[in-house]
Enzyme design. Structure first.
Site, PDB file in Angstrom:
ATOM      1  N   ASN A  89       0.862  -1.197   0.000  1.00 12.75           N
ATOM      2  CA  ASN A  89       0.000   0.000   0.000  1.00 12.75           C
ATOM      3  C   ASN A  89       0.894   1.241   0.000  1.00 12.75           C
ATOM      4  O   ASN A  89       2.126   1.125   0.018  1.00 12.75           O
ATOM      5  CB  ASN A  89      -0.947  -0.031   1.203  1.00 12.75           C
ATOM      6  CG  ASN A  89      -0.197  -0.066   2.505  1.00 12.75           C
ATOM      7  OD1 ASN A  89       0.537   0.853   2.840  1.00 12.75           O
ATOM      8  ND2 ASN A  89      -0.352  -1.161   3.252  1.00 12.75           N
ATOM      9  N   ASP A 101      -4.274  -6.136   5.023  1.00  9.86           N
ATOM     10  CA  ASP A 101      -5.309  -6.974   5.624  1.00  9.86           C
ATOM     11  C   ASP A 101      -5.256  -8.403   5.080  1.00  9.86           C
ATOM     12  O   ASP A 101      -5.626  -9.340   5.757  1.00  9.86           O
ATOM     13  CB  ASP A 101      -6.691  -6.370   5.358  1.00  9.86           C
ATOM     14  CG  ASP A 101      -6.894  -5.110   6.184  1.00  9.86           C
ATOM     15  OD1 ASP A 101      -6.408  -5.077   7.326  1.00  9.86           O
ATOM     16  OD2 ASP A 101      -7.505  -4.145   5.680  1.00  9.86           O
ATOM     17  N   LYS A 107       9.176 -17.313  -9.904  1.00  4.94           N
ATOM     18  CA  LYS A 107       8.479 -16.202 -10.543  1.00  4.94           C
ATOM     19  C   LYS A 107       7.375 -16.743 -11.462  1.00  4.94           C
ATOM     20  O   LYS A 107       7.617 -17.643 -12.264  1.00  4.94           O
ATOM     21  CB  LYS A 107       9.477 -15.370 -11.346  1.00  4.94           C
ATOM     22  CG  LYS A 107       8.860 -14.139 -11.940  1.00  4.94           C
ATOM     23  CD  LYS A 107       9.859 -13.319 -12.740  1.00  4.94           C
ATOM     24  CE  LYS A 107       9.101 -12.249 -13.503  1.00  4.94           C
ATOM     25  NZ  LYS A 107       9.888 -11.680 -14.566  1.00  4.94           N
ATOM     26  N   PRO A 155      -2.973 -11.742  10.210  1.00  6.50           N
ATOM     27  CA  PRO A 155      -3.291 -11.517  11.629  1.00  6.50           C
ATOM     28  C   PRO A 155      -3.470 -10.022  11.874  1.00  6.50           C
ATOM     29  O   PRO A 155      -2.810  -9.208  11.225  1.00  6.50           O
ATOM     30  CB  PRO A 155      -2.047 -12.032  12.367  1.00  6.50           C
ATOM     31  CG  PRO A 155      -0.952 -12.018  11.349  1.00  6.50           C
ATOM     32  CD  PRO A 155      -1.604 -12.236  10.017  1.00  6.50           C
ATOM     33  N   ASP A 156      -4.361  -9.676  12.787  1.00  3.53           N
ATOM     34  CA  ASP A 156      -4.547  -8.269  13.146  1.00  3.53           C
ATOM     35  C   ASP A 156      -3.692  -7.990  14.391  1.00  3.53           C
ATOM     36  O   ASP A 156      -4.010  -8.449  15.492  1.00  3.53           O
ATOM     37  CB  ASP A 156      -6.027  -7.973  13.401  1.00  3.53           C
ATOM     38  CG  ASP A 156      -6.268  -6.476  13.524  1.00  3.53           C
ATOM     39  OD1 ASP A 156      -5.497  -5.806  14.234  1.00  3.53           O
ATOM     40  OD2 ASP A 156      -7.217  -5.986  12.895  1.00  3.53           O
ATOM     41  N   ILE A 157      -2.615  -7.271  14.188  1.00  4.77           N
ATOM     42  CA  ILE A 157      -1.637  -7.058  15.273  1.00  4.77           C
ATOM     43  C   ILE A 157      -2.243  -6.216  16.386  1.00  4.77           C
ATOM     44  O   ILE A 157      -2.124  -6.537  17.573  1.00  4.77           O
ATOM     45  CB  ILE A 157      -0.369  -6.399  14.688  1.00  4.77           C
ATOM     46  CG1 ILE A 157       0.229  -7.340  13.634  1.00  4.77           C
ATOM     47  CG2 ILE A 157       0.656  -6.083  15.766  1.00  4.77           C
ATOM     48  CD1 ILE A 157       1.031  -6.659  12.567  1.00  4.77           C
ATOM     49  N   PHE A 194      -4.517   3.197  14.747  1.00  5.41           N
ATOM     50  CA  PHE A 194      -4.766   4.223  13.731  1.00  5.41           C
ATOM     51  C   PHE A 194      -5.863   3.720  12.808  1.00  5.41           C
ATOM     52  O   PHE A 194      -6.004   2.508  12.622  1.00  5.41           O
ATOM     53  CB  PHE A 194      -3.492   4.510  12.920  1.00  5.41           C
ATOM     54  CG  PHE A 194      -2.625   5.573  13.542  1.00  5.41           C
ATOM     55  CD1 PHE A 194      -1.960   5.341  14.731  1.00  5.41           C
ATOM     56  CD2 PHE A 194      -2.499   6.820  12.935  1.00  5.41           C
ATOM     57  CE1 PHE A 194      -1.183   6.319  15.322  1.00  5.41           C
ATOM     58  CE2 PHE A 194      -1.720   7.814  13.511  1.00  5.41           C
ATOM     59  CZ  PHE A 194      -1.060   7.569  14.702  1.00  5.41           C
ATOM     60  N   LYS A 238     -14.265   0.875  14.723  1.00 12.74           N
ATOM     61  CA  LYS A 238     -12.965   0.189  14.834  1.00 12.74           C
ATOM     62  C   LYS A 238     -12.443   0.205  16.275  1.00 12.74           C
ATOM     63  O   LYS A 238     -11.881  -0.782  16.750  1.00 12.74           O
ATOM     64  CB  LYS A 238     -11.971   0.900  13.909  1.00 12.74           C
ATOM     65  CG  LYS A 238     -10.853   0.020  13.438  1.00 12.74           C
ATOM     66  CD  LYS A 238     -10.134   0.614  12.250  1.00 12.74           C
ATOM     67  CE  LYS A 238     -10.902   0.395  10.968  1.00 12.74           C
ATOM     68  NZ  LYS A 238     -10.209   0.910   9.788  1.00 12.74           N
ATOM     69  N   LYS A 286     -11.605  -3.368  17.800  1.00 12.35           N
ATOM     70  CA  LYS A 286     -10.215  -3.749  18.079  1.00 12.35           C
ATOM     71  C   LYS A 286      -9.916  -3.761  19.582  1.00 12.35           C
ATOM     72  O   LYS A 286      -8.912  -4.278  20.010  1.00 12.35           O
ATOM     73  CB  LYS A 286      -9.263  -2.789  17.374  1.00 12.35           C
ATOM     74  CG  LYS A 286      -9.522  -2.665  15.876  1.00 12.35           C
ATOM     75  CD  LYS A 286      -8.378  -3.180  15.078  1.00 12.35           C
ATOM     76  CE  LYS A 286      -8.619  -2.964  13.604  1.00 12.35           C
ATOM     77  NZ  LYS A 286      -7.572  -3.498  12.753  1.00 12.35           N
TER      78      LYS A 286
HETATM   79  O1  C5P Z   1      -8.662  -2.438  10.264  1.00 11.29           O
HETATM   80  P1  C5P Z   1      -7.673  -1.422   9.882  1.00 11.29           P
HETATM   81  O2  C5P Z   1      -6.543  -1.959   9.075  1.00 11.29           O
HETATM   82  O3  C5P Z   1      -8.242  -0.178   9.252  1.00 11.29           O
HETATM   83  O4  C5P Z   1      -7.105  -0.931  11.286  1.00 11.29           O
HETATM   84  C1  C5P Z   1      -6.098  -0.017  11.373  1.00 11.29           C
HETATM   85  C2  C5P Z   1      -5.331  -0.204  12.643  1.00 11.29           C
HETATM   86  O5  C5P Z   1      -5.102  -1.565  12.888  1.00 11.29           O
HETATM   87  C3  C5P Z   1      -3.958   0.407  12.567  1.00 11.29           C
HETATM   88  O6  C5P Z   1      -3.598   0.787  13.871  1.00 11.29           O
HETATM   89  C4  C5P Z   1      -3.113  -0.739  12.074  1.00 11.29           C
HETATM   90  O7  C5P Z   1      -1.752  -0.572  12.436  1.00 11.29           O
HETATM   91  C5  C5P Z   1      -3.741  -1.905  12.776  1.00 11.29           C
HETATM   92  N1  C5P Z   1      -3.689  -3.146  12.046  1.00 11.29           N
HETATM   93  C6  C5P Z   1      -2.901  -4.178  12.532  1.00 11.29           C
HETATM   94  N2  C5P Z   1      -2.861  -5.387  11.902  1.00 11.29           N
HETATM   95  C7  C5P Z   1      -3.593  -5.597  10.784  1.00 11.29           C
HETATM   96  C8  C5P Z   1      -4.403  -4.557  10.278  1.00 11.29           C
HETATM   97  C9  C5P Z   1      -4.421  -3.355  10.932  1.00 11.29           C
HETATM   98  O8  C5P Z   1      -2.216  -3.978  13.547  1.00 11.29           O
HETATM   99  N3  C5P Z   1      -3.541  -6.735  10.194  1.00 11.29           N
END
Ligand code: C5P
Length: 414
Positions: free
Chosen positions: A223, A291, A301, A318-320, A339, A353, A357
């Site tokens: 991104n 995501d 390749k 994974p969502d950190i 953020f 969010k 979260k």
């Molecule tokens: O769901 P979204 O990506 O919009 O959420 C943004 C927040 O979640 C940011 O703080 C981003 O660093 C964190 N995030 C994360 N791991 C992910 C996706 C988002 O820590 N896989």
């Protein structure tokens, strides 16, 4: 009228360095005095080129000490006493040259002699051309000063007197005052030898930049995140004395001074690096983590061929932020900040969010192409928490970082 703030009754030795920003210290002195600060000023020889001792002394209401420190001065107020007869030494503007001499421990004029002789905290507000600020020598000096316990205020990003744009601009007067106020709020007693800063002893983990998710050995999904905001936050936290671990995706940003940087590429590597870096008192997830990743990246390749266009099956990363926010009590950092980069319905999506979260604060911003935020230098953010919403004005990313770091320091000092 004098307001009663943590600054009331404090004594500051203001060391005015020789830069064009020196004229701004006249306003700084006025504002400090409005807050009940006793300001004594010392000017380097070069500072005389930009502001006169007469203007400075008219505002401090005191004799101004200069490099032409003569025997009469020495009899009235020895240079050792001058350096100790203050609660804080504030170097503003701090030029590249003055900081280099501080690092070297030189005492070749009154300013450096006072800085070497003092046992009081020292804060510097740098101001210089962007190239001078970014030069490796200056960056080395900043890292050393931070390690020596010197507190940093700014510099900001912005237009400079020399016509260039970037980091190096002298911080605005209210920001300098806020940083000094925070220092006094956090340390009711001056710390011996050095300024530890309001976040001293706190470990803060910051994520920054994009992640790259491989498709094959040469292609990836990514991104537009530049990492400017997250890196600036890490730098600001370090300048307030925090021990900062920055887990950074691929960016061209320089490593912020005084920060431990762990470079990663993918979301899964970012999560693993964060888990390794824990425990922490606070976590700021400013990274734009992908995501999704390609479910099965190719070992070789991928080739164009008769079978047509390949279909990329995606799987969720994974969502950190959510993972850290939902750690069990005892393992969860006390403050978790996320953020939200949104292109529409910024507040609505950010509010959802924050709840989903389970972080403590959510910093929301509009990253639609028209906003110019992605990769740009400015940002307009809203800080959401369980207690409400704070709408900040449009600021440089450096200023957003400074404000957020101060908010973190306030959180830990109450
Ligand atoms: O769901 P979204 O990506 O919009 O959420 C943004 C927040 O979640 C940011 O703080 C981003 O660093 C964190 N995030 C994360 N791991 C992910 C996706 C988002 O820590 N896989």
């Amino acid at each position: 009228m004098t307001e009663l703030t943590p600054l009331h009754g404090k004594r500051i030795l203001l060391i005015i360095g020789g830069g064009i920003a020196a004229y701004k210290t006249l306003e700084l002195i006025r504002r400090l005095r409005d807050k009940g600060v006793h300001v004594r000023a010392l000017m380097t020889k070069a500072a005389h080129e930009f502001v006169t001792p007469l203007s400075v002394s008219s505002l401090t209401g005191e004799k101004v000490y200069t490099d032409l420190f003569d025997l009469t001065d020495e009899a009235e107020m020895g240079h050792i006493q001058l350096s100790r007869d203050a609660d804080l030494l504030l170097v503003a503007p701090a030029t590249a040259d003055l900081m280099a001499r501080m690092v070297a421990g030189m005492a070749n004029d009154l300013a450096t002699t006072a800085l070497l002789a003092t046992d009081k905290p020292v804060m510097v507000a740098p101001a210089m051309n962007v190239r001078m600020w970014e030069h490796k020598a200056t960056q080395r000096n900043i890292a050393q000063l931070a390690q020596d316990g010197v507190g940093f205020i700014g510099p900001d990003d912005g237009d400079m007197a020399c016509g260039e744009f970037g980091p190096g601009r002298f911080s605005e007067t209210p920001d300098i005052i806020a940083a000094v106020e925070n220092h006094f709020r956090a340390s009711s007693e001056p710390l011996s030898g050095s300024l530890a800063g309001p976040l001293a002893g706190r470990h803060i983990l910051v994520t920054s930049g994009p992640t790259h998710e491989p498709i094959d050995p040469v292609r990836y999904l990514a991104n537009r995140s530049s990492g400017k905001q997250g890196h600036a936050i890490a730098g600001s936290l370090a300048r307030l004395g925090a021990q900062v671990t920055l887990v950074a995706g691929p960016t061209t940003q320089p490593n912020p001074a005084g920060v431990t940087v762990v470079q990663i590429e993918t979301a899964r590597e970012m999560l693993a690096a964060c888990q390794t870096a824990l425990p922490a008192d606070g976590v700021i997830c400013a990274a734009a983590v992908a995501d999704w990743r390609v479910a099965q990246d190719a070992e070789q390749k991928m080739k164009k061929g008769p079978d047509g266009v390949p279909a990329l099956a995606l799987t969720e990363n994974p969502d950190i932020l959510a993972t850290i926010s939902q750690l069990p009590k005892g393992k969860r950092p006390a403050l978790v900040v996320g953020f939200a980069a949104e292109t529409e319905k910024v507040i609505e999506h950010a509010t959802a969010k924050l709840a989903r979260k389970k972080c403590d604060w959510l910093v929301a911003n509009d990253v639609s192409p028209a906003s110019g935020v992605m990769g740009g230098d400015m940002n307009t953010v809203h800080v959401l928490s369980a207690t409400g919403r704070d709408d900040w004005p449009q600021l440089s990313k450096t200023e957003v970082a400074e404000r957020l770091a101060r908010k973190v320091a306030d959180y830990f000092s109450t």
